[in-house]
Design an enzyme around this catalytic site. Structure first.
Site, PDB file in Angstrom:
ATOM      1  N   SER A  99       0.814  -1.210   0.000  1.00 12.75           N
ATOM      2  CA  SER A  99       0.000   0.000   0.000  1.00 12.75           C
ATOM      3  C   SER A  99       0.855   1.271   0.000  1.00 12.75           C
ATOM      4  CB  SER A  99      -0.954  -0.056   1.202  1.00 12.75           C
ATOM      5  OG  SER A  99      -1.884   0.985   1.191  1.00 12.75           O
TER       6      SER A  99
ATOM      7  N   ASP B  25      10.040   5.469  -9.944  1.00 13.86           N
ATOM      8  CA  ASP B  25       9.567   6.130 -11.170  1.00 13.86           C
ATOM      9  C   ASP B  25      10.310   7.428 -11.436  1.00 13.86           C
ATOM     10  OD1 ASP B  25       7.773   4.117 -11.562  1.00 13.86           O
ATOM     11  OD2 ASP B  25       5.971   5.326 -11.307  1.00 13.86           O
TER      12      ASP B  25
ATOM     13  N   LYS C 154      -0.492  -4.174  -3.515  1.00 17.25           N
ATOM     14  CA  LYS C 154      -1.817  -3.632  -3.173  1.00 17.25           C
ATOM     15  C   LYS C 154      -1.948  -2.257  -3.810  1.00 17.25           C
ATOM     16  CE  LYS C 154      -4.869  -2.369   0.682  1.00 17.25           C
ATOM     17  NZ  LYS C 154      -4.995  -0.918   0.518  1.00 17.25           N
TER      18      LYS C 154
END
Length: 548
Positions: free
Chosen positions: A292, A303, A317
């Site tokens: 999460s 990223d 998740k």
């Protein structure tokens, strides 16, 4: 002419608007009617059941089970919270509560002390990991019909008379309850002269403030690089994840996007504050229990090529929940959206909307992963959690390791070891020996540890089919041979995973002597993931190669 042209344009547009609006209104009405219809059916059924059933019923329990079973059809995160559950969620969110200061596992007839927190009431009263609480203030735990964990709660400074079993011997103690504060950052320190280490164990309301404080403090101590440890962190508040990322990236940076069928839940989250340091080299540690909010942080850092992610693939998740208040102090925690990292990927690993024939969620297959690009153009993938830039095989729990952990065998052996080895003079240089590992394997045998592989399940099913076809006489002998060989393979699997199991055993044993605080100090000397992270950070060109 102009007016005529206007009319020709307006009439089709108006007609289209009416058609769309009417269609939407019709859909809304149909949905509303179906919901109202099902509520009416259930209301009449529930009334007739409770009024006419042959024995006495408990309407509260029936309703609780009905709601929870209904929600189980969706995903494991959409849940109904009764009043006690709401309080537990508040504690998880804020990190504050009144109690005895210990992690406790609720079993059928007892409460098991899993980890007493240093200098909190349970610890001061002499309770230790492995103690089994059987009575609280005269109430036998086995006879208590509600959540027995609530018996440990109470006003600050109130006392609880506790009866517990330790190694089979019954003992009494008095615990004075107090306010408990659970830190999001239980540890931070310098690993060496230039490397700072921060453990972020949960994303509660204190997470970003405590992580920011740790980062500033370590920089003041001379840290030139940082290891952020998110291993085992199950997640928490989404805004907390955004704020953690904000410590390392500039203001105004996109961190996460949420998408839903409900428009108001379609949101973009940007960093809003000035960062502490956008240049300091950073390694983020993750494993299969990082989920999460942990995945938002690690996925975003990856990223943006802001740091190197090391360890094992995260949990996967990619769903967002929001609590909705219901009547009588209850709540519904409902999945409202999926989240996407800055590259556009959703790392949700299980598909709860297309289940298999047994009703189980299907794991997204690797061949179905989509490719995305980081800021520097590196390939990253969706669909299966965050894949580290440096994957460490020993960070991933194998099937046999998971079975041993779920069976509580590591915990129980650590308890046995502690009481057989009361004194360890130098814990930081202590290690489990080959003899200790052999003792652990014997412990597994005597404790009736069982682990059924998928192969065994398939063979067992095949034998049952063979029996229905009267073929079992010919097959039974071969089946027994195969099972014997499989059992030998399982014993070999324990040896093959010796290094990982010794690591897990060591972690659990060390906490018995020096609490979790001492475990982190031990990690700095012995933990393989931390050693790898330190190695990457100590070599600037190697660090940059990961990001470019």
């Amino acid at each position: 002419m102009k007016n005529l042209l206007k009319q020709k344009v307006l009439i089709p547009v108006l007609a289209l608007t009416i058609l769309i609006t009417g269609s939407a209104f019709k859909t809304y009405n149909n949905d509303f009617f179906e919901i109202a219809k099902q509520i009416e059916i259930f209301t009449t059924l529930f009334k007739e059941l409770n009024m006419n059933y042959v024995d006495e019923t408990n309407p509260g329990n029936l309703m609780d089970n009905a709601i929870k079973n209904m929600l189980n059809e969706l995903d494991p995160y959409t849940k109904f919270y009764n009043e006690q559950d709401v309080e537990a969620a508040r504690i998880q969110r804020t990190g504050d509560y009144t109690g005895i200061g210990s992690q406790v596992r609720i079993l059928k007839d007892k409460l098991l002390i899993v980890e007493p927190y240093k200098d909190y009431p349970a610890d001061k009263a002499g309770l230790k990991a492995g103690d089994e609480i059987i009575k609280i203030d005269g109430q036998t735990v086995a006879d208590y019909k509600e959540d027995a964990g609530n018996l440990l709660k109470g006003p600050p400074n109130s006392s609880a008379e506790i009866t517990y079993l330790r190694q089979g011997k019954e003992t009494n103690t008095t615990v004075k309850r107090s306010e408990i504060e659970i830190d999001a950052v239980p540890h931070f320190s310098m690993i060496d002269e230039t490397t700072g280490y921060i453990v972020l164990s949960k994303f509660n309301a204190k997470a970003s403030q405590q992580t920011g404080y740790a980062l500033k403090d370590l920089k003041a101590q001379g840290a030139k690089s940082i290891i952020l440890d998110l291993r085992g962190n199950p997640g928490g508040l989404l805004n907390g994840a955004v704020n953690i990322v904000n410590l390392f990236v500039p203001k105004g940076q996109l961190v996460v996007t949420t998408k839903s069928k409900v428009k108001k839940y379609n949101r973009t989250y940007y960093t809003k504050k000035d960062p502490i340091d956008t240049e300091i080299p950073l390694v983020v540690l993750i494993n299969g229990k990082s989920a999460s909010a942990s995945e938002i942080v690690s996925g975003t850092i990856q990223d943006l090529d802001r740091g190197v992610v090391v360890g094992a693939r995260s949990f996967g998740k990619g769903l967002v929940q929001r609590p909705k208040k219901l009547t009588y102090g209850t709540q519904l925690k409902v999945t409202i959206s999926r989240y996407y990292t800055p590259s556009g990927r959703c790392i949700q690993a299980l598909d709860y909307w297309n289940k298999d024939e047994k009703g189980n969620a299907v794991r997204v297959k690797q061949q179905d992963y989509n490719v995305y690009k980081t800021k520097n153009g590196r390939k990253v993938f969706d669909g299966g959690g965050v894949l580290p830039d440096e994957v460490l095989d020993y960070s991933k729990n194998s099937a046999i390791t998971k079975a041993i952990l779920s069976n509580q065998s590591v915990f129980d052996y650590a308890t046995k070891y502690y009481y057989n080895n009361k004194n360890i003079s130098d814990i930081n240089n202590w290690k489990l020996t080959d003899s200790d590992f052999s003792d652990f394997k014997n412990f597994l045998k005597t404790s009736d540890f069982s682990f059924k592989t998928d192969t065994e399940k398939s063979l067992s099913k095949a034998l049952e089919v063979a029996k229905t076809e009267n073929l079992d006489d010919d097959i039974q002998r071969d089946y027994n041979t195969l099972i014997h060989n499989l059992n030998n393979s399982k014993l070999k699997a324990i040896d093959d995973n010796k290094s990982q199991l010794i690591g897990l055993l060591s972690d659990e044993i060390i906490k018995r002597y020096v609490y979790r605080e001492g475990l982190y100090e031990y990690y700095k000397i012995h933990n393989k993931e931390i050693k790898k992270a330190t190695e990457i950070l100590s070599n600037t060109s190697k660090y940059q190669r990961y990001l470019n």
